[in-house]
Design an enzyme around this catalytic site. Structure first.
Site, short mmCIF file in Angstrom:
data_model
loop_
_atom_site.label_atom_id
_atom_site.label_comp_id
_atom_site.label_asym_id
_atom_site.label_seq_id
_atom_site.Cartn_x
_atom_site.Cartn_y
_atom_site.Cartn_z
N GLU A 1 -7.23 -1.72 -59.81
CA GLU A 1 -7.47 -0.90 -60.91
C GLU A 1 -6.27 -1.02 -62.14
OE1 GLU A 1 -7.71 2.98 -59.16
OE2 GLU A 1 -9.19 2.66 -58.03
N GLY B 1 -2.14 12.98 -53.52
CA GLY B 1 -2.02 13.53 -52.15
C GLY B 1 -2.60 15.08 -52.06
N ASP C 1 -12.51 19.84 -57.04
CA ASP C 1 -11.64 18.79 -57.16
C ASP C 1 -11.86 18.15 -58.76
OD1 ASP C 1 -9.95 16.33 -56.89
OD2 ASP C 1 -11.69 15.31 -55.87
N HIS D 1 -14.10 5.52 -44.64
CA HIS D 1 -15.36 4.55 -43.81
C HIS D 1 -16.66 5.14 -44.51
CE1 HIS D 1 -12.98 2.47 -41.00
NE2 HIS D 1 -12.15 3.46 -41.06
CA CA Z 1 -8.64 14.88 -55.87
#
Ligand code: CA
Length: 710
Positions: A93, A205, A329, A636
């Site tokens: 990135e 985090g 989010d 995953h």
């Molecule tokens: Ca986030």
């Protein structure tokens, strides 16, 4: 510098500068030093168009280059000058920097490479030896988005939370400092910036449970200059400053006991030297779901906000919250661009952002005043932003309290970290857009589980439908495009629809060119004015990073780091476009007339289904399903379908080995390969329930493949 809009920002800045010949000014880098970037050079970045000295090229972070030797007339002659193998199979990135003919770039696991920018010859390499088990604390791959350079040093934010200063000439370690409590699930993936001899670094985090902040360290010795927390801590311990005291009034409940509230500063920053304001974007809450995080509501400052502080002290100046009381989010950590725009006949000093929530914001960057906001994709959580209050007008039900709500955009946003670009020629902002929904639901119960994902959104509600026909129908909803946006009119100028989402960051140049790499393995040059494609190069791998351009010995180069990865690549394995498009991580650098070729790609991963018989009962399978979605999915893949950068568990030999599965999942047997121990997070029976769920999904995968081949 001859273009009217182009000159405005640069000229205003230049008038404040000491003369360019004042090389012995205080804080100036001595001549002959490697990476001899200082305040004088960086503030006057447009006077040196051949350099790329900071993450967004200049403090304004426009990612617009004044170079124009490569233009719409000759771009078809662009060819591969050199490539460099980044020696990893994880996401890439980074935006490279180029200073005085040397390129500084990073790969996965925070490894730094210094290269000859003309030839690609390696000069030095620095590996901070990040413990591979740290992958447990990454929401979105073990990526790094680049370094900062200043007066002979290279600054790296390592995945495990260290800030590291290297000698730019040799790559030798000068100093390193832990910027976070290493026991907590903080990570660093973003690029540091340097302002006035201070290195600025945030962290990530917030999915897991941390309290966000941004720190400033003195360049010479790594001592902490200041720290600004983005969310309040436990009120019983007292507040660090008035901003925290005020912020605490917008929170309810005992948020500090759920990991710390979140609000990490994991990517964007910008600096205005004239106003002497440092801007940064703040992320989501821990957990996402406000019902759990702050029962009874509240805006929860400074989550999902753009904050302006003084770079000398970290003193709060203003903030604008994009998503009050965020629950999805919807971070405001996305790229921040500073520019001067003509709005209603007035020249305005603006700050622009297209955060995850789907609105494009234009703010007055001196005051934080909202000038305009319009949605840049179709969204269904809010109807519009009310200009009087500056707040989004939410759609009833969007907070998924009673029933799940299929929400546009998803938790990956309408736009994520992928860099935008502002062309001073067209006045347009180019946005790598994501366009797909996510289903959010209130969980039946929530238990804070330290060190793993704590979204507070129901994992099964957010998973894929079981019927393959429904998944195939969903595939049609998973879209991505390159969008040209007029920030003054607040409307779309043109678009290029891509074959899927998660395409790379963008670069615009004075050659009227716009460069972008794509998820389906191309590096493309478009016209900035109408989006027509003029040139393309097969990259052999998906591209998510952003390109740069620079010049060495009078010759212009365009360079891009390629290598598929990041959150979408890991989580949405079901919708990754092709099993035959693996990660091939390289720096690719182009110039006119070059004819280089890449060696053929041999790695073509696929899953071999060979599961043991399915024996678990429905209750165990449902339990394993919920646990998998909460704990395993982020790496995953949704419903155990991997993006194949990380092993697809449905093909794991440990499905046959109950004891071995426990040793890996709970005991950390494969920690050195990135699979940390989850013994603190999952009991033996819980780990076994996950194994049974994965066995079930392996049978399902085999049946789907069989049906597709009939
Ligand atoms: Ca986030």
């Amino acid at each position: 510098m001859s273009r009217p809009a182009a000159a405005v920002f640069g000229l205003l800045v230049l008038t404040l500068l000491p003369s360019l010949s004042a090389c012995n000014a205080p804080g100036a880098a001595p001549p002959g030093l490697a990476a001899a970037v200082d305040e004088r050079r960086l503030v006057a970045a447009d006077a040196e168009p051949g350099q790329w000295m900071s993450h967004g090229r200049s403090y304004a972070e426009q990612r617009y280059s004044p170079l124009d030797d490569i233009d719409t007339g000759n771009v078809r002659e662009l060819g591969l000058a050199w490539s460099f193998d980044l020696q990893t199979e994880r996401g890439i990135e980074a935006t490279s920097l180029v200073v005085d003919g040397v390129m500084y770039t990073t790969s996965a696991w925070s490894i730094v490479h210094a290269l000859d920018a003309k030839t690609g010859a390696p000069l030095w390499r620095y590996d901070p030896q990040v413990p591979r088990a740290k992958a447990k604390h990454t929401c979105c791959d073990v990526v790094n988005r680049g370094v900062a350079v200043w007066r002979g040093q290279v600054f790296l934010g390592a995945l495990d939370g260290r800030l590291i200063a290297l000698d730019a000439k040799t790559g030798a370690l000068n100093w390193e400092v832990a910027t976070v409590d290493p026991a907590l699930p903080y990570t660093i993936t973003g690029a540091p910036r340097v302002v006035k001899d201070k290195v600025l670094i945030g962290n990530g985090g917030a999915e897991f449970g941390v309290r966000g902040f941004i720190s400033a360290y003195n360049v010479d010795d790594g001592t902490l200059a200041w720290r600004f927390y983005t969310v309040p801590g436990d009120p019983a311990l007292g507040f660090e400053n008035d901003a925290m005291k005020r912020a605490a009034q917008t929170w309810n409940g005992n948020w500090w006991e759920l990991g710390g509230g979140g609000g990490t500063v994991w990517d964007s920053m910008a600096y205005d030297p004239q106003l002497d304001l440092l801007y940064f974007g703040v992320g989501n809450g821990t957990p996402w779901n406000r019902e759990i995080r702050s029962p009874g509501g509240g805006d929860n400052l400074f989550l999902s906000s753009i904050v302006a502080v003084r770079p000398d002290s970290g003193e709060y100046v203003w903030h604008y919250q994009t998503t009050p009381g965020e629950s999805w989010d919807y971070t405001a950590t996305q790229h921040i661009i500073l520019a001067d725009l003509d709005i209603d006949g007035r020249q305005r000093q603006v700050l622009m952002q297209a955060p995850k929530n789907g609105f494009f914001y234009v703010l007055d960057r001196a005051t934080g005043e909202l000038l305009s906001a319009e949605n840049y994709i179709d969204i269904n959580w809010a109807t519009h932003v009310d200009m009087a209050s500056g707040r989004p007008v939410e759609v009833p039900g969007a907070r998924y309290r009673e029933t799940p709500y299929l929400t546009y955009p998803s938790y990956l946003g309408g736009h994520n970290w992928h860099s935008m670009s502002y062309s001073r020629d067209t006045g347009l902002v180019y946005i790598p857009v994501l366009d797909f929904p996510a289903n959010y639901g209130q969980p039946e119960q929530f238990r804070y589980n330290p060190g793993v994902a704590n979204t507070g959104a129901d994992g099964i509600a957010g998973s894929l439908p079981d019927a393959q026909a429904e998944r195939d129908a969903m595939r049609a909803l998973i879209k991505g495009r390159l969008l040209a946006w007029d920030p003054v009119q607040q409307r779309e100028a043109w678009r290029v629809e891509h074959s899927g989402p998660w395409n790379g960051g963008v670069l615009s140049t004075a050659g009227k060119l716009l460069f972008q790499g794509t998820a389906d393995g191309r590096f493309v040059a478009y016209r900035t004015d109408d989006g027509s494609a003029l040139w393309s190069f097969p990259t052999q791998t998906g591209v998510v990073a952003a390109p740069i351009t620079y010049s060495v010995d009078g010759e212009q180069y365009v360079s891009i780091n390629v290598g598929w990865g990041g959150a979408f690549a890991l989580v949405f394995g079901e919708f990754v476009q092709s099993d035959s498009l693996p990660n091939v991580s390289r720096v690719l650098t182009f110039k006119l007339g070059a004819t280089g070729e890449l060696p053929p790609v041999e790695w073509q991963p696929s899953v071999v289904f060979n599961p043991p018989p399915q024996q678990a009962d429905a209750t165990t399978l449902r339990r394993g399903y919920a646990l998998y979605q909460d704990v395993c999915m982020g790496c995953h893949g949704l419903n155990a379908v991997s993006g194949l950068l990380i092993p697809d568990l449905r093909g794991s030999a440990y499905l046959w080995d109950e004891q071995g599965w426990q040793e890996v999942v709970r005991g950390g047997k494969l920690a050195a390969r990135g699979m940390a121990a989850f013994g603190d997070n999952l009991g033996t029976d819980e780990a076994e329930a996950i194994r049974q769920y994965v066995i079930q999904q392996a049978h399902r995968g085999r049946e789907v493949r069989r049906a597709a081949s009939e």
